[in-house]
Design a protein around this motif. Sequence first.
Motif, mmCIF file in Angstrom:
data_model
loop_
_atom_site.group_PDB
_atom_site.id
_atom_site.type_symbol
_atom_site.label_atom_id
_atom_site.label_comp_id
_atom_site.label_asym_id
_atom_site.label_seq_id
_atom_site.Cartn_x
_atom_site.Cartn_y
_atom_site.Cartn_z
ATOM 1 N N CYS A 177 0.855 -1.196 0.000
ATOM 2 C CA CYS A 177 0.000 0.000 0.000
ATOM 3 C C CYS A 177 0.888 1.242 0.000
ATOM 4 C CB CYS A 177 -0.887 0.012 1.245
ATOM 5 S SG CYS A 177 -1.591 1.640 1.577
ATOM 6 N N CYS A 200 0.090 3.180 3.877
ATOM 7 C CA CYS A 200 0.500 2.550 5.145
ATOM 8 C C CYS A 200 1.688 1.614 4.958
ATOM 9 C CB CYS A 200 -0.662 1.812 5.799
ATOM 10 S SG CYS A 200 -1.177 0.309 4.932
ATOM 11 N N CYS A 208 -6.110 0.822 5.055
ATOM 12 C CA CYS A 208 -6.290 2.279 5.107
ATOM 13 C C CYS A 208 -7.783 2.635 5.110
ATOM 14 C CB CYS A 208 -5.582 2.955 3.939
ATOM 15 S SG CYS A 208 -3.799 3.022 4.165
HETATM 16 ZN ZN LIG Z 1 -2.740 1.116 3.483
#
Ligand SMILES: [Zn+2]
Length: 436
Positions: free
Chosen positions: A256, A259, A314
């Motif tokens: 990601c 994050c 997220c």
């Molecule tokens: Zn994330």
Amino acid sequence: MDIFNADLHIHSPHSIAVSKTLNLDSMLDTCKKKGLNILGTGDILQPEWLKYMESNLKRQKDGSFAYKDVFFILQTEIEDLESIHHLILFPDFDSVKEIQDKLKPHSKNILDEWGGRPRINLSPPALVDIISDSGAIIGPAHAFTPFKAIFRQGKFKSLAECYEGATKKLTFIELGLSANTDLADRLESLKNVSFLSNSDAHSQDPRSLGREFNRFDIDNPSFEEILLALKRKDNRKIILNVGLHPKLGKYYNMFCNKCRRRILFKNLKKKVDSIFNQYSLTDNFVIYYSNDPISSRLNYLDQVSKNKMNCPACKEELNKNFKVKLGVSERIEKISTSIDPKHPNHRPPYFNAIPLIDIIRSVKNIKSTTSKTVLNDYNNMIKEFGTEFEILIDVPITKIEHFNQKVSILIKALRNNEIKYTPGGGGTYGQINLDI
Ligand SMILES: [Zn+2]
Ligand SMILES: [Zn+2]
């Protein structure tokens, strides 16, 4: 002809996040321990670093540059208009200055204190033309990483797409820490270029400097000989690439973009309808469960490639959508022309390595990278057996066994390619799993 171990991509304290204690003497110290004979200077276009190198490196009769008994190739990394990083090797100081003059009008930071890796506002083909007209050589750096690289997601799929008419002037690409020959030779378009495996070191720490290198069979340690080897002429060649196992690199696995959790797929015994809502979260991973993880993952990769896959972590934690990005392995999967590597005849073997300090840390279960116990063991092993490269690649296991049995088991497993790894990704290095 002679054998030289060469790490041809490093940085200087004039690049961001580089150790202030990196200098010729501290580099020399690490070269001795590792068994490195040739080093890139790093950041040679930066005026102060250039002055420092010019006043310390001695030109030898064979044309090579030396500081005491380590040889240097004048080298830098630059970023182009497409935000692609390139590695450049220069024959001599005159060509460095000539190229510095030609690039100056296209760069805001080439003469800056912090211009170690300057941004040059030129297209890749224009850059290749300028560099090669002045006798230097250039190739894409860490070619597959998700940031600042030629083959990153949404960017190019082949060398010709990027360099157009200038493609034939390329002699090498740099693999980067998260790729190796088995991964890169899945791209047909790379079969004629030589592969460099370099550390991109930001410090003289033996975990960093020389963590990747190339073993050259050449006549002397000069630029001219390195160039012949990259062109595979007059019997000059690279006979071995050594680098981190790709899974240990920072960008192997998809992740990601916010994050920085890595995305993994695991098998789930019971039948589920849709994989996209069956997952668990940890601090570092999003793990999807599926009764058919292979096809679920392929499906998922398609969505990620189209920049359409959001991070579920997220979404849960921030109630915002952030995209998942392909790592090096998945990007190669998407742009590859074959499932298995097709090594051309000239391709040397690739040794998947682990820094010796990390091997010792693992068997001692010590997290700190600066632990005195670990460094003592490391230095004692070097005293006993010679260089780190000899210990990892050449020293008989029975000898290491007498010194430390656990370390010898891990080195044996490394040589036999039997080590299991937790893949790195999103800027976090991978790890060794010890249950071998
Ligand atoms: Zn994330
Ligand atoms: Zn770079």
